[in-house]
Motif scaffolding. Structure first.
Motif, PDB file in Angstrom:
ATOM      1  N   GLY A  54       0.811  -1.210   0.000  1.00 27.61           N
ATOM      2  CA  GLY A  54       0.000   0.000   0.000  1.00 27.61           C
ATOM      3  C   GLY A  54       0.846   1.261   0.000  1.00 27.61           C
ATOM      4  O   GLY A  54       0.516   2.246  -0.667  1.00 27.61           O
ATOM      5  N   ARG A  72       3.873   1.558  -1.258  1.00 25.02           N
ATOM      6  CA  ARG A  72       4.464   1.710  -2.599  1.00 25.02           C
ATOM      7  C   ARG A  72       3.457   2.324  -3.561  1.00 25.02           C
ATOM      8  O   ARG A  72       3.824   3.089  -4.462  1.00 25.02           O
ATOM      9  CB  ARG A  72       4.951   0.359  -3.122  1.00 25.02           C
ATOM     10  CG  ARG A  72       6.220  -0.146  -2.444  1.00 25.02           C
ATOM     11  CD  ARG A  72       6.801  -1.320  -3.197  1.00 25.02           C
ATOM     12  NE  ARG A  72       5.941  -2.496  -3.149  1.00 25.02           N
ATOM     13  CZ  ARG A  72       5.992  -3.426  -2.204  1.00 25.02           C
ATOM     14  NH1 ARG A  72       6.872  -3.322  -1.221  1.00 25.02           N
ATOM     15  NH2 ARG A  72       5.175  -4.463  -2.249  1.00 25.02           N
ATOM     16  N   GLU A  73       2.199   2.011  -3.356  1.00 23.83           N
ATOM     17  CA  GLU A  73       1.149   2.536  -4.234  1.00 23.83           C
ATOM     18  C   GLU A  73       0.928   4.030  -4.021  1.00 23.83           C
ATOM     19  O   GLU A  73       0.646   4.765  -4.971  1.00 23.83           O
ATOM     20  CB  GLU A  73      -0.159   1.776  -3.973  1.00 23.83           C
ATOM     21  CG  GLU A  73      -1.327   2.252  -4.817  1.00 23.83           C
ATOM     22  CD  GLU A  73      -2.604   1.491  -4.497  1.00 23.83           C
ATOM     23  OE1 GLU A  73      -3.679   1.932  -4.950  1.00 23.83           O
ATOM     24  OE2 GLU A  73      -2.525   0.461  -3.795  1.00 23.83           O
ATOM     25  N   HIS A  74       1.081   4.489  -2.794  1.00 23.70           N
ATOM     26  CA  HIS A  74       0.722   5.866  -2.463  1.00 23.70           C
ATOM     27  C   HIS A  74       1.914   6.803  -2.285  1.00 23.70           C
ATOM     28  O   HIS A  74       1.735   8.029  -2.304  1.00 23.70           O
ATOM     29  CB  HIS A  74      -0.139   5.890  -1.197  1.00 23.70           C
ATOM     30  CG  HIS A  74      -1.473   5.235  -1.368  1.00 23.70           C
ATOM     31  ND1 HIS A  74      -2.478   5.792  -2.128  1.00 23.70           N
ATOM     32  CD2 HIS A  74      -1.955   4.050  -0.901  1.00 23.70           C
ATOM     33  CE1 HIS A  74      -3.541   4.992  -2.113  1.00 23.70           C
ATOM     34  NE2 HIS A  74      -3.249   3.937  -1.377  1.00 23.70           N
TER      35      HIS A  74
END
Length: 331
Positions: free
Chosen positions: A185, A187-189
């Motif tokens: 999560g 890495r996504e944000h």
């Protein structure tokens, strides 16, 4: 905590500690607990309340502390659970869409109160790892509460999976699984260029860029400001809804808000969340002074501004900024 603390307090167990002695012992950890709660909650004010709740719970449960862990770790356990309780009650759903309406800044002058330990001290390492910058805080707030707690305890504070499992009442396997989800999560944000952030001490290039940004802002020179922004710059103003992405979009939002027509601004440089920041004041004829307007916190990457998070004037007192600036006769 061990025998050293009992000897220092002149007692043989926590049950014998009076209110004053206990408060003195707990107060040593107030700032680092506040930073921990701030990471969990994203709000300075909520962190304040949660630390107070932590100390109250700790005092009421002081006889349950048996010295099997350090006193600091015991307080962190209580603080983490207090944060989880608050999130379950007030924010059952994490942030979404890049917006964190409850986000508040953390003044560097208070971060400087953290114990000046060695490189292996948990909180010293945590701040050095840029886990206090606003982009990190925003990403963390997009995680569900328990994976968020796992991530902070494991990756920021360096707790073992076993200790985290004990705190949360989960299995080690469950904690490891939550950590994997939390890292995915993040890495996504998180910004893709996070490794290139300007953090900690500002170099000459960063100071020059902030100076140019400040001068262009005071002059409300949109073209000069636009030249300082990266193509994919992001801009937001919590708690006001909306995240603007891209130079043209950000600049257009400034124009639509009437920024280009603003006159009589002054600025004060500061630092927030280990990032450069600029506080702006607007001349008020009735008061005969420049009064707080907004504060811009900047993220700078490779010589360009990649994010601007703007906070309202209600944050000025907490950041230790002047309540007003005198006029210079040119207004």
């Amino acid at each position: 905590m061990g025998a050293d603390t009992w000897t220092e307090l002149g007692v043989s167990g926590m049950g014998e500690v009076d209110d004053a002695a206990f408060s003195g012992l707990a107060e040593r950890h107030r700032r680092e607990l506040h930073v921990h709660c701030y990471r969990m909650l994203g709000s300075f004010e909520a962190a304040e309340d949660t630390v107070q709740e932590t100390f109250l719970r700790a005092w009421r449960r002081r006889e349950t502390f048996e010295g099997r862990s350090t006193f600091r770790a015991w307080l962190y356990r209580i603080a983490t659970n207090a944060c989880l309780d608050l999130l379950a009650k007030c924010r059952p759903e994490p942030a979404a869409g890049g917006e964190v309406p409850w986000l508040q800044p953390y003044p560097d002058r208070l971060l400087d109160e953290l114990p000046a330990g060695g490189a292996d001290e948990p909180e010293t390492v945590a701040v050095a790892r840029e886990t206090i910058e606003l982009a990190y805080l925003i990403a963390v707030q997009h995680l569900a509460p328990r994976p968020r707690a796992v991530l902070i305890l494991r990756d920021v504070l360096g707790w073992s999976a076993k200790d985290v499992a004990e705190l949360l009442g989960d299995s080690v396997n469950s904690v490891n699984s939550a950590l994997q989800r939390a890292r995915a999560g993040m890495r996504e944000h998180l910004p893709a260029d996070r490794q290139d952030w300007t953090g900690g001490d500002q170099d000459a290039g960063t100071r020059e860029l902030v100076r140019r940004y400040t001068e262009a802002s005071v002059a409300t020179d949109i073209d000069k400001l636009a030249a300082l922004l990266r193509d994919d710059v992001r801009s937001s103003m919590p708690p006001t809804p909306g995240v603007y992405v891209g130079r043209d979009t950000v600049v257009n939002s400034w124009v639509e808000d009437g920024f280009a027509d603003t006159e009589h601004l002054r600025a004060v440089g500061t630092s927030v969340n280990r990032q450069p920041a600029v506080a702006f004041y607007h001349w008020r004829e009735k008061e005969g002074a420049y009064l707080p307007l907004t504060i811009d916190v900047l993220r700078i990457t490779a010589g360009a501004i990649t994010e601007i998070i703007t906070f309202h004037d209600d944050q000025f007192p907490r950041l230790g900024l002047p309540e007003r600036l005198p006029g210079d006769g040119t207004e």
